[in-house]
Design an enzyme around this catalytic site. Structure first.
Site, PDB file in Angstrom:
ATOM      1  CG  MET A 273      57.501  32.695  20.051  1.00  0.00           C
ATOM      2  SD  MET A 273      58.909  31.538  19.688  1.00  0.00           S
ATOM      3  CE  MET A 273      58.986  30.685  18.889  1.00  0.00           C
ATOM      4  N   PRO A 274      54.307  33.993  19.474  1.00  0.00           N
ATOM      5  CG  PRO A 274      52.340  36.213  19.517  1.00  0.00           C
ATOM      6  CD  PRO A 274      53.623  35.133  20.188  1.00  0.00           C
ATOM      7  CE1 TYR A 275      59.321  34.141  11.982  1.00  0.00           C
ATOM      8  CE2 TYR A 275      56.555  33.481  10.260  1.00  0.00           C
ATOM      9  CZ  TYR A 275      58.442  34.094  11.024  1.00  0.00           C
ATOM     10  OH  TYR A 275      58.856  34.154   9.634  1.00  0.00           O
TER      11      TYR A 275
ATOM     12  CG  HIS B  88      60.101  35.420  17.732  1.00  0.00           C
ATOM     13  ND1 HIS B  88      61.147  35.097  17.881  1.00  0.00           N
ATOM     14  CD2 HIS B  88      59.215  35.434  18.501  1.00  0.00           C
ATOM     15  CE1 HIS B  88      61.391  35.404  18.917  1.00  0.00           C
ATOM     16  NE2 HIS B  88      60.496  34.597  19.126  1.00  0.00           N
TER      17      HIS B  88
END
Length: 72
Positions: A1-3, A41
């Site tokens: 999940m990249p942020y 995100h």
């Protein structure tokens, strides 16, 4: 999940520009890292000019001196 967090000075970045940043960064993460865009995100945080500085001075003072980050 990249942020991904993007910090910019509070100088009138429009809603449209923010949308373009979010879309562009999401597309880049998807292309380069093969990540699901639905799980990527992007947060844009605006910082007051008095709260950002470089070269030993507040950005608000630098702006008053005509120093900007705009390309000419």
């Amino acid at each position: 999940m990249p942020y991904v967090k993007i910090e910019v000075t509070r100088e009138g970045v429009t809603r449209q520009q923010k949308q373009e940043l979010i879309k562009g960064v999401t597309d880049l993460i998807t292309t380069v890292l093969n990540k699901d865009p639905q799980l990527t995100h992007v947060v844009i945080q605006e910082v007051d000019l008095d709260d950002w500085g470089y070269a030993g001075e507040q950005t608000s003072v630098l702006r008053e001196q005509g120093i900007t980050a705009d390309r000419h």
